[in-house]
Design a protein around this motif. Structure first.
Motif, PDB file in Angstrom:
ATOM      1  N   TYR A 157      11.250  -0.329   2.972  1.00 24.75           N
ATOM      2  CA  TYR A 157       9.912  -0.864   2.710  1.00 24.75           C
ATOM      3  C   TYR A 157       9.542  -1.983   3.682  1.00 24.75           C
ATOM      4  O   TYR A 157       8.358  -2.178   3.986  1.00 24.75           O
ATOM      5  CB  TYR A 157       9.780  -1.311   1.260  1.00 24.75           C
ATOM      6  CG  TYR A 157       9.432  -0.151   0.365  1.00 24.75           C
ATOM      7  CD1 TYR A 157       8.161   0.414   0.408  1.00 24.75           C
ATOM      8  CD2 TYR A 157      10.373   0.418  -0.485  1.00 24.75           C
ATOM      9  CE1 TYR A 157       7.837   1.506  -0.380  1.00 24.75           C
ATOM     10  CE2 TYR A 157      10.053   1.505  -1.276  1.00 24.75           C
ATOM     11  CZ  TYR A 157       8.781   2.040  -1.224  1.00 24.75           C
ATOM     12  OH  TYR A 157       8.457   3.132  -1.996  1.00 24.75           O
ATOM     13  N   ALA A 214       6.055  -1.428   5.552  1.00 28.44           N
ATOM     14  CA  ALA A 214       5.029  -2.371   5.093  1.00 28.44           C
ATOM     15  C   ALA A 214       3.760  -2.405   5.939  1.00 28.44           C
ATOM     16  O   ALA A 214       2.649  -2.366   5.395  1.00 28.44           O
ATOM     17  CB  ALA A 214       5.632  -3.772   4.983  1.00 28.44           C
ATOM     18  N   GLY A 230       4.710  -4.856  -3.995  1.00 29.69           N
ATOM     19  CA  GLY A 230       4.424  -4.196  -2.727  1.00 29.69           C
ATOM     20  C   GLY A 230       3.442  -4.999  -1.896  1.00 29.69           C
ATOM     21  O   GLY A 230       3.555  -6.227  -1.769  1.00 29.69           O
ATOM     22  N   THR A 231       2.454  -4.342  -1.340  1.00 30.46           N
ATOM     23  CA  THR A 231       1.452  -5.019  -0.508  1.00 30.46           C
ATOM     24  C   THR A 231       0.323  -5.629  -1.322  1.00 30.46           C
ATOM     25  O   THR A 231      -0.640  -6.123  -0.759  1.00 30.46           O
ATOM     26  CB  THR A 231       0.868  -4.046   0.528  1.00 30.46           C
ATOM     27  OG1 THR A 231       0.318  -2.905  -0.151  1.00 30.46           O
ATOM     28  CG2 THR A 231       1.930  -3.588   1.519  1.00 30.46           C
ATOM     29  N   MET A 276       6.844  -6.341   2.698  1.00 27.01           N
ATOM     30  CA  MET A 276       5.745  -6.047   1.779  1.00 27.01           C
ATOM     31  C   MET A 276       5.084  -7.341   1.305  1.00 27.01           C
ATOM     32  O   MET A 276       3.844  -7.432   1.209  1.00 27.01           O
ATOM     33  CB  MET A 276       6.259  -5.246   0.590  1.00 27.01           C
ATOM     34  CG  MET A 276       6.859  -3.899   0.953  1.00 27.01           C
ATOM     35  SD  MET A 276       5.660  -2.694   1.579  1.00 27.01           S
ATOM     36  CE  MET A 276       5.242  -1.827   0.070  1.00 27.01           C
TER      37      MET A 276
END
Length: 236
Positions: free
Chosen positions: A24, A28, A65-66, A89
């Motif tokens: 990730y 990202a 996450g983002t 992220m």
């Protein structure tokens, strides 16, 4: 989401052969241009469903996450925090939502205690094996104040006659083969977090858990609603 801005096949292969965290980190910069980001329709439907259950002051996005889940928390909460173990992220999330607080931590060992009214997670349940769900749910339970709510959408298993059924089955089989022959493992499965087992684990963690329908363009989703009792039924 534009495929031109998304990751190349080679980049996806490199990510898939990495650990979850490093994969990730690599993904990202282009994650928001992949099908893996939670669709806006699900975020809107979740916001609408939760708006009737508030008010909420402080919100927590687990495995943020983002930062897609911040769209939900920003609409419902006065203050929001996102937690993820991928530094890449979190960097993207911080750039997109500077008003929020960001914490790097493993969701299986959340560093919070009793400070949040609402916790959400989107698209992350497949990263937890069934044996890891208790630690995740117990951490969220600790993070919520008495009466706090944990909510997340889950897709229902498609019928065996559908393409989606065989697509998810094929993906999970491929991931199991990959993890059997390659290290480090990359944990991501579509069929290991079915609703009955998830609700059972939430109940064991101390929540009062139920689901409501969450329609999304013909795909069947359920919104899991797990409430921490005002007076705990067990010692936490």
């Amino acid at each position: 989401m534009s495929p031109r801005q998304g990751p190349t096949l080679r980049e996806l292969c490199v990510q898939a052969l990495s650990s979850v965290e490093h994969g990730y980190d690599l993904l990202a910069p282009k994650f928001d241009h992949t099908p893996f980001r939670t669709p806006d329709s699900i975020l809107r439907a979740t916001t609408d469903a939760l708006a009737e259950l508030g008010p909420f002051e402080r919100g927590l996005d687990v495995c943020c996450g983002t930062g897609a889940g911040m769209v939900v928390l920003r609409s419902l909460c006065q203050r929001s925090t996102g937690v993820d173990f991928s530094a890449g992220m979190l960097d993207r999330a911080r750039d997109a939502h500077r008003e929020a607080t960001w914490v790097r931590a493993d969701a299986r060992a959340l560093p919070f205690a009793g400070g949040f009214d609402l916790a959400v997670t989107f698209g992350a349940m497949g990263h937890f094996l069934p044996a890891e769900r208790p630690a995740l749910f117990e951490g969220v339970y600790r993070a919520l104040r008495p009466g706090g709510l944990f909510a997340f959408p889950v897709g229902t298993l498609p019928p065996p006659t559908s393409v989606a059924y065989w697509g998810t089955l094929g993906f999970d089989v491929a991931m199991r083969v990959r993890n059997a022959v390659w290290r480090p493992p990359f944990v991501m499965y579509y069929r290991t977090n079915q609703r009955p087992a998830v609700l059972s684990d939430l109940t064991t963690a101390g929540f009062s858990a139920s689901t409501v329908a969450l329609p999304d363009g013909g795909i069947s989703y359920q919104l899991v609603l797990a409430r921490k009792p005002v007076t705990p039924a067990r010692s936490s």
